[in-house]
Design a protein around this motif. Structure first.
Motif, mmCIF file in Angstrom:
data_model
loop_
_atom_site.group_PDB
_atom_site.id
_atom_site.type_symbol
_atom_site.label_atom_id
_atom_site.label_comp_id
_atom_site.label_asym_id
_atom_site.label_seq_id
_atom_site.Cartn_x
_atom_site.Cartn_y
_atom_site.Cartn_z
ATOM 1 N N ILE A 165 -7.078 15.389 -8.709
ATOM 2 C CA ILE A 165 -7.225 13.999 -8.274
ATOM 3 C C ILE A 165 -6.139 13.197 -8.989
ATOM 4 O O ILE A 165 -6.092 13.170 -10.220
ATOM 5 N N THR A 166 -5.267 12.565 -8.215
ATOM 6 C CA THR A 166 -4.268 11.665 -8.778
ATOM 7 C C THR A 166 -4.453 10.294 -8.158
ATOM 8 O O THR A 166 -4.944 10.174 -7.029
ATOM 9 N N ALA A 167 -4.061 9.271 -8.897
ATOM 10 C CA ALA A 167 -4.225 7.907 -8.395
ATOM 11 C C ALA A 167 -3.167 7.009 -9.002
ATOM 12 O O ALA A 167 -2.632 7.281 -10.084
ATOM 13 N N ASP A 168 -2.882 5.934 -8.294
ATOM 14 C CA ASP A 168 -2.007 4.901 -8.822
ATOM 15 C C ASP A 168 -2.488 3.557 -8.303
ATOM 16 O O ASP A 168 -2.781 3.418 -7.110
ATOM 17 N N THR A 169 -2.594 2.601 -9.212
ATOM 18 C CA THR A 169 -3.064 1.266 -8.866
ATOM 19 C C THR A 169 -1.928 0.278 -9.057
ATOM 20 O O THR A 169 -1.251 0.298 -10.082
ATOM 21 N N PHE A 171 -4.171 -2.534 -4.828
ATOM 22 C CA PHE A 171 -4.178 -1.324 -4.025
ATOM 23 C C PHE A 171 -4.260 -0.129 -4.968
ATOM 24 O O PHE A 171 -3.517 -0.060 -5.950
ATOM 25 N N THR A 172 -5.145 0.801 -4.652
ATOM 26 C CA THR A 172 -5.159 2.076 -5.366
ATOM 27 C C THR A 172 -4.942 3.177 -4.337
ATOM 28 O O THR A 172 -5.685 3.278 -3.365
ATOM 29 N N GLY A 173 -3.889 3.944 -4.572
ATOM 30 C CA GLY A 173 -3.627 5.125 -3.760
ATOM 31 C C GLY A 173 -4.212 6.325 -4.464
ATOM 32 O O GLY A 173 -4.143 6.435 -5.690
ATOM 33 N N VAL A 174 -4.827 7.216 -3.706
ATOM 34 C CA VAL A 174 -5.458 8.411 -4.264
ATOM 35 C C VAL A 174 -4.999 9.622 -3.466
ATOM 36 O O VAL A 174 -4.934 9.579 -2.234
ATOM 37 N N CYS A 175 -4.688 10.697 -4.185
ATOM 38 C CA CYS A 175 -4.372 11.963 -3.531
ATOM 39 C C CYS A 175 -5.312 13.032 -4.081
ATOM 40 O O CYS A 175 -5.471 13.154 -5.295
ATOM 41 N N LEU A 176 -5.955 13.739 -3.182
ATOM 42 C CA LEU A 176 -6.792 14.885 -3.523
ATOM 43 C C LEU A 176 -6.054 16.114 -3.013
ATOM 44 O O LEU A 176 -5.853 16.270 -1.798
ATOM 45 N N LEU A 177 -5.611 16.958 -3.928
ATOM 46 C CA LEU A 177 -4.845 18.135 -3.554
ATOM 47 C C LEU A 177 -5.564 19.377 -4.051
ATOM 48 O O LEU A 177 -5.765 19.558 -5.251
ATOM 49 N N ASN A 193 -12.265 -0.239 -7.312
ATOM 50 C CA ASN A 193 -10.870 -0.096 -6.918
ATOM 51 C C ASN A 193 -9.967 -0.886 -7.866
ATOM 52 O O ASN A 193 -8.909 -0.414 -8.265
ATOM 53 N N VAL A 194 -10.396 -2.073 -8.248
ATOM 54 C CA VAL A 194 -9.616 -2.901 -9.170
ATOM 55 C C VAL A 194 -9.559 -2.235 -10.548
ATOM 56 O O VAL A 194 -8.551 -2.325 -11.245
ATOM 57 N N MET A 195 -10.615 -1.530 -10.923
ATOM 58 C CA MET A 195 -10.620 -0.796 -12.190
ATOM 59 C C MET A 195 -9.704 0.428 -12.148
ATOM 60 O O MET A 195 -9.347 0.969 -13.193
ATOM 61 N N GLY A 196 -9.341 0.882 -10.960
ATOM 62 C CA GLY A 196 -8.390 1.982 -10.875
ATOM 63 C C GLY A 196 -8.796 3.171 -10.037
ATOM 64 O O GLY A 196 -8.028 4.126 -9.910
ATOM 65 N N VAL A 255 0.823 -1.208 0.000
ATOM 66 C CA VAL A 255 0.000 0.000 0.000
ATOM 67 C C VAL A 255 0.860 1.263 0.000
ATOM 68 O O VAL A 255 0.476 2.286 -0.536
ATOM 69 N N GLU A 256 2.039 1.198 0.581
ATOM 70 C CA GLU A 256 2.918 2.371 0.604
ATOM 71 C C GLU A 256 3.275 2.818 -0.812
ATOM 72 O O GLU A 256 3.402 4.009 -1.071
ATOM 73 N N VAL A 257 3.436 1.872 -1.724
ATOM 74 C CA VAL A 257 3.808 2.196 -3.101
ATOM 75 C C VAL A 257 2.698 2.999 -3.773
ATOM 76 O O VAL A 257 2.942 4.042 -4.379
ATOM 77 N N ALA A 258 1.469 2.524 -3.668
ATOM 78 C CA ALA A 258 0.341 3.201 -4.313
ATOM 79 C C ALA A 258 0.155 4.611 -3.762
ATOM 80 O O ALA A 258 -0.054 5.566 -4.523
ATOM 81 N N GLU A 259 0.239 4.773 -2.453
ATOM 82 C CA GLU A 259 0.079 6.097 -1.854
ATOM 83 C C GLU A 259 1.257 7.004 -2.207
ATOM 84 O O GLU A 259 1.069 8.191 -2.497
ATOM 85 N N TYR A 260 2.468 6.473 -2.203
ATOM 86 C CA TYR A 260 3.651 7.258 -2.561
ATOM 87 C C TYR A 260 3.512 7.807 -3.975
ATOM 88 O O TYR A 260 3.766 8.989 -4.223
ATOM 89 N N LEU A 261 3.116 6.944 -4.922
ATOM 90 C CA LEU A 261 3.002 7.375 -6.310
ATOM 91 C C LEU A 261 1.871 8.378 -6.513
ATOM 92 O O LEU A 261 2.014 9.331 -7.276
ATOM 93 N N ALA A 262 0.748 8.178 -5.828
ATOM 94 C CA ALA A 262 -0.360 9.138 -5.947
ATOM 95 C C ALA A 262 0.068 10.506 -5.415
ATOM 96 O O ALA A 262 -0.214 11.540 -6.034
ATOM 97 N N ALA A 263 0.776 10.527 -4.283
ATOM 98 C CA ALA A 263 1.242 11.795 -3.704
ATOM 99 C C ALA A 263 2.295 12.445 -4.596
ATOM 100 O O ALA A 263 2.301 13.673 -4.774
ATOM 101 N N ARG A 264 3.163 11.642 -5.171
ATOM 102 C CA ARG A 264 4.202 12.170 -6.064
ATOM 103 C C ARG A 264 3.576 12.828 -7.292
ATOM 104 O O ARG A 264 3.997 13.895 -7.733
#
Length: 193
Positions: free
Chosen positions: A66-70, A103-109, A170-173, A41-50
């Motif tokens: 809205i950014t996301a990484d699955t 895992f899908t990480g999402v960042c709302l900025l 979530n699996v769709m992204g 999960v750290e990978v998905a959140e890291y990439l979404a934040a990046r």
């Protein structure tokens, strides 16, 4: 707030459209490498934040990106987008007949500095697949833009997924239920919501 989707994924675009959220697309090239010590999960959140950080300077105060990484994980192994046919075949051969986690990480900025980072997890169970089925899927659908070398919404998902524990979207992204709830907390939903 004006929503900006920072994704080239047609699936994420469709999901936001189906939620009834007006948005515009903005695309920037962002390096999707991650430190080797990160797990699951750290990978998905890291990439979404990046990805979100790359958009921060260009946001107006009334905009929210809205950014996301699955990612797909088999045990502790992260299966990203396959580079070629051989890698896609190898990934699907490893996944067939087993359960894996998406895992899908999402960042709302928001342009005013507010930020929400979260992730969602879904466990996906695949049936056994024959080498012929795997080759058919890879050659027909060319899943090189999909983590784990498959899309839940296309042929392989329909033919191979026997059970899901968690959100299908979530699996769709994009974990749409979480995105909606977090946008509501940020008072960023359209007036009709």
């Amino acid at each position: 707030m004006r929503l900006i989707l920072a994704s080239n994924s047609p699936r994420r675009r469709q999901l936001l459209t189906d939620l009834g959220l007006p948005y515009e697309i903005r695309l920037l090239e962002v390096d999707e490498s991650f430190p080797a010590h990160l797990r699951r999960v750290e990978v998905a959140e890291y990439l979404a934040a990046r990805k979100a950080a790359a958009y921060a300077a260009g946001l107006a105060p009334d905009e929210l990106v809205i950014t996301a990484d699955t990612i797909v994980c088999l045990g502790d192994d992260v299966l990203n987008k396959p580079a070629d046919r051989a890698e896609a075949m190898a990934m699907l051969t490893r996944l067939q007949g087993r359960a894996h986690d998406v895992f899908t990480g999402v960042c709302l900025l928001a342009g005013d500095g507010r930020e929400v980072l979260f992730s969602d997890q879904t466990t996906v169970h695949f049936r056994e697949l024959s080498p012929t089925e795997i080759a058919y899927y890879v050659d027909t659908y060319q899943p090189y833009d999909k983590a784990g070398a498959y899309g839940a919404q296309d042929w392989l998902g329909m033919a191979a997924i026997v059970r899901l524990e968690g959100s299908y979207f979530n699996v769709m992204g994009l974990p749409t239920h979480r995105v909606w709830a977090e946008l509501a907390k940020l008072d960023a939903l359209p007036p009709h919501a």
